[in-house]
Design a protein around this motif. Structure first.
Motif, PDB file in Angstrom:
ATOM      1  N   ARG A  31      13.478  67.310   5.384  1.00 27.53           N
ATOM      2  CA  ARG A  31      12.752  66.059   5.565  1.00 27.53           C
ATOM      3  C   ARG A  31      13.383  65.255   6.699  1.00 27.53           C
ATOM      4  N   PRO A  67       4.664  67.901  -1.207  1.00 26.98           N
ATOM      5  CA  PRO A  67       5.078  67.531  -2.562  1.00 26.98           C
ATOM      6  C   PRO A  67       5.625  68.733  -3.342  1.00 26.98           C
ATOM      7  N   ALA A 116       9.336  69.872   6.143  1.00 26.59           N
ATOM      8  CA  ALA A 116       8.456  68.734   5.867  1.00 26.59           C
ATOM      9  C   ALA A 116       8.871  67.519   6.688  1.00 26.59           C
ATOM     10  N   ARG A 117       9.432  67.746   7.877  1.00 27.81           N
ATOM     11  CA  ARG A 117       9.877  66.624   8.702  1.00 27.81           C
ATOM     12  C   ARG A 117       8.711  65.826   9.279  1.00 27.81           C
ATOM     13  N   THR A 118       7.561  66.463   9.443  1.00 31.43           N
ATOM     14  CA  THR A 118       6.429  65.760  10.061  1.00 31.43           C
ATOM     15  C   THR A 118       5.223  65.663   9.126  1.00 31.43           C
ATOM     16  N   ALA A 119       5.377  66.103   7.894  1.00 32.55           N
ATOM     17  CA  ALA A 119       4.256  66.052   6.955  1.00 32.55           C
ATOM     18  C   ALA A 119       4.798  65.917   5.541  1.00 32.55           C
ATOM     19  N   GLN A 120       4.036  65.272   4.681  1.00 28.94           N
ATOM     20  CA  GLN A 120       4.421  65.140   3.288  1.00 28.94           C
ATOM     21  C   GLN A 120       4.153  66.461   2.566  1.00 28.94           C
TER      22      GLN A 120
END
Length: 271
Positions: free
Chosen positions: A51, A26, A20-24
């Motif tokens: 992250r 949850p 999830a380094r480039t997108a959220q």
């Protein structure tokens, strides 16, 4: 949108990594529990979420298969490091976890080493319910306790084959002395450089292996004077090496392997 993931293992200790380094992304306890279901999800012992991070190559957060969060996972940390090293064509990365910044390196034999931080030996840090000598607990079997960011309780036994781990583990995990529950180890000392380990994992049952449990078991054996400072830890799925000088950080070294990558369907995520 579909959720992409990697499935990996370390000597059979399997885990899923979500980038999830480039997108959220949850991740909730509910979603982690659904993904961890071996019949209706992906199945894993631990889930790791990568992250973006300002002071490290990435931040890593962890969940157990029952959805509960945890601060450390030696196997999934090595898996995350392997992914990042291959991506950047380097032999060293730094990961930010709830245990702090952990340095990871690739060895000449393509194994991954991670500095797991100093073990926490004080009763309040583990935590225990009251002040006790953590090297010798007043429980039948005289176990020792330590925290590697998650609590560990180590029993030293003469014959590991005589222990029904699945039968005795659940009650020991929930012993009132451990308010946050505990991982439970059963250790047979083969010699001062080699132990055989079986595990009841907090929130996960009986795994093929565990990086943090291997560290905790070796640390407690070294504290008891049973082991030297470099120990081969043999689990059901294979071996890792744990090194601890009795003062500083614990070094964990072992293999990791990529199995496959995939995507979770939107329907799965929305249920």
């Amino acid at each position: 949108m579909p959720l992409s993931f990697y499935k990996m293992h370390a000597n059979g200790d399997d885990f899923v990594i979500v980038d999830a380094r480039t997108a959220q992304v949850p991740i909730t306890e509910h979603l982690a529990r659904k993904m961890g279901d071996r019949n209706r999800g992906v199945g894993f012992n631990q889930l790791a979420l990568l992250r973006a991070c300002d002071d490290a190559d990435a931040q890593v957060l962890f969940w157990n298969a029952d959805g509960s969060p945890l601060d450390t996972c030696g196997s999934a940390t090595r898996g995350a490091a392997d992914i990042l090293m291959r991506e950047s064509d380097t032999s060293s990365v730094v990961l930010r976890t709830n245990r702090g910044r952990l340095t990871c390196t690739r060895t000449a034999t393509d194994e991954i080493s991670v500095s797991m931080g100093q073990p926490m030996l004080d009763w309040a840090e583990i935590p225990l319910a009251r002040e006790l000598d953590t090297a010798s607990l007043p429980i039948a079997g005289n176990p020792a306790a330590v925290s590697m960011g998650n609590p560990h309780c180590t029993y030293f036994v003469d014959d590991l084959t005589a222990v029904d781990v699945a039968a005795v583990g659940p009650a020991l995990e929930k012993n009132l002395l451990f308010p946050a529950r505990t991982n439970v180890h059963f250790v047979q000392v083969i010699n001062r450089q080699h132990i055989r380990l079986r595990i009841w994992e907090r929130g996960g049952g009986v795994p093929q292996g565990s990086g943090s449990c291997s560290c905790g078991a070796a640390v407690n054996g070294i504290r008891r004077g049973l082991l030297d400072d470099v120990v081969r830890v043999e689990c059901d799925g294979g071996s890792v090496t744990v090194q601890w000088d009795g003062v500083g950080a614990v070094m964990l070294t072992g293999p990791v392997e990529m199995l496959f990558s995939g995507k979770l369907a939107e329907g799965f995520l929305n249920r």
